[in-house]
Design an enzyme around this catalytic site. Structure first.
Site, PDB file in Angstrom:
ATOM      1  CE  LYS A  32     -11.833 -11.761   9.199  1.00 32.14           C
ATOM      2  NZ  LYS A  32     -12.167 -11.478  10.604  1.00 32.14           N
ATOM      3  NE  ARG A  73     -14.654  -8.149  16.610  1.00 31.84           N
ATOM      4  CZ  ARG A  73     -13.805  -8.492  15.666  1.00 31.84           C
ATOM      5  NH1 ARG A  73     -13.017  -7.579  15.138  1.00 31.84           N
ATOM      6  NH2 ARG A  73     -13.730  -9.729  15.243  1.00 31.84           N
ATOM      7  CE1 TYR A 101       5.484  12.997  -5.829  1.00 31.80           C
ATOM      8  CE2 TYR A 101       4.998  10.747  -5.185  1.00 31.80           C
ATOM      9  CZ  TYR A 101       4.841  11.801  -6.061  1.00 31.80           C
ATOM     10  OH  TYR A 101       4.045  11.651  -7.153  1.00 31.80           O
ATOM     11  CG  MET A 117      -1.013   5.598  -5.934  1.00 38.93           C
ATOM     12  SD  MET A 117      -2.189   6.594  -6.846  1.00 38.93           S
ATOM     13  CE  MET A 117      -2.486   7.930  -5.712  1.00 38.93           C
TER      14      MET A 117
END
Ligand code: PLP
Length: 392
Positions: free
Chosen positions: A45, A144, A278, A327
């Site tokens: 997966k 789950r 930043y 980013m």
């Protein structure tokens, strides 16, 4: 983008180096510590935990030890079908009614978690000639997925009832197994031991009413801790991709498969008192030589590493990350390096820095780091088992 290792890597900006022979090795290790005659449902997966589903499945397609490929959901099953495989595809997560027609149509196998799901699937195949392939899911602690243990018997009784009535539909029900999942295999061995016992009990009782080929409960940590006593099918993921969730508590010879690399894109000198990145969280306390590196959180280098004392490696030396991860880029201190140059290779994790160190500093787990690595990261495969280089 995918590349073979013997290509010229000098033009790459950010890439993963993936050692396919280490994947093969790890599969062998898993086989050895699983019980005699046990098979694997190999978990591919999330694009094989970021390493590339196509590369991993092509590499291991001929391995008889692997009875199924396991994916998380229908879209991954579709992708695997496109890749092309002769092995059955198992969908791990619960599926919703809108997905069932496609599942049945393609012959995929999934967990059924309730009598209602069984009835729903039965009505679906009552007016179409397909076979329904499923494993009964039982909840023994994860919460789950799966029927509750008592519900497993009602499920099996309903199945036996259909059989008794010689309902023609029974011939098109292919119950291939029973499975459950471990929530704390790497954290709580008392719970896990008890869980395995309960699962075995249920499997035995259900097995008297329904034919069960496979019994499975073990993820990677389960394989490491209890591999030989976990039914006859194991479901390893992370272990195959080179990380042992039991860490130093296990001496299993698992080999690292992947390292994450990038390059220095700019070297600059900042004066004392200059802010970096930043928020200006970091202010230089002395004249500082810094390197800008071409990786950021959009590539999967966790933003949570900002101001957490993370390092990268350049020329074999650790260089501290300064300020926030942005980013597309990070900035590191290279004042202690004599001759750092633009284009120099940078290790984010690999030989020197373990992925575990990165995960810990980012306050997350290794699975999250692997599966977070983004599309901009070129996958570079090494070894002579190289599958079809045209794969995308
Ligand atoms: C993802 C998953 C696995 C594999 O887990 P690892 O810890 O990576 O081995 C096994 N079983 C189920 C049901 C899963 O969802």
């Amino acid at each position: 983008m995918f590349l073979a290792m013997d290509n010229d890597l000098s033009s790459l900006r950010t890439w993963m180096e993936i050692d396919l022979s280490a994947i093969r090795h790890n599969l062998r290790v898993v086989k050895e510590c699983s019980g005699e005659g046990t098979k694997a449902m190999l978990v591919v997966k999330a694009n094989a935990y970021g390493l590339g589903m196509k590369a991993v499945c092509s590499l291991l397609e001929e391995e008889e030890f692997i009875a199924y490929w396991a994916v998380a959901n229908v879209s991954e099953a579709r992708y695997l079908m496109e890749i092309g495989t002769d092995k059955p595809i198992f969908i791990l997560g619960p599926t919703h009614p809108g997905e069932w027609e496609e599942i049945v149509h393609n012959g995929w196998t999934s967990f059924l978690s309730s009598l209602e799901q069984l009835e729903g699937m039965l009505s679906l195949i009552s007016n179409n000639p397909k076979t329904l392939n499923f494993h009964l899911g039982v909840n023994t602690g994860m919460g789950r997925e799966g029927v509750q243990p008592m519900g497993a018997l009602s499920f099996a009784k309903r199945f036996a009832e259909l059989e008794e009535k010689q309902s023609p539909i029974v011939r098109r029900l292919n119950v291939d197994g029973i499975g459950s999942h471990m929530p704390v295999a790497d954290e709580d061995s008392d719970f896990t031991k008890e869980q395995i016992k309960i699962f075995e009990q249920i499997s035995r009782q259900v097995g008297e009413l329904m034919p069960l080929k496979y019994k499975h409960i073990a993820n990677s940590a389960g394989v490491v801790g209890w591999g030989s006593s976990c039914g006859n099918l194991v479901r390893p993921g992370l272990l195959i991709y080179g990380h042992n969730p039991m860490g130093k508590n296990s001496s299993l010879p698992i080999k690292r498969v992947m390292s994450l690399k990038s390059r220095v894109t700019l070297v600059s000198k900042l004066p004392e008192g200059e802010g970096v990145s930043y928020g200006r969280d970091y202010i230089t306390s002395r004249p500082t030589k810094v390197a800008t590196i071409g990786i950021g959180y959009a590539d999967g280098y966790p933003r949570q590493l900002s101001n957490k004392g993370a390092d990268v490696v350049i020329q074999g030396q650790r260089c501290p990350l300064l300020g926030r991860v942005t980013m597309d880029q990070i900035v590191v201190d290279v004042s202690h390096l004599d001759s750092v140059e633009e284009g120099d290779e940078v290790e984010l994790f690999g030989d020197t820095i373990s992925v575990e160190e990165v995960a810990k500093k980012a306050d997350t787990i290794v699975w999250d780091i692997f599966t977070g690595l983004g599309n901009r990261v070129t996958r570079v495969y090494s070894n002579n088992d190289m599958p079809d280089p045209s794969m995308n």
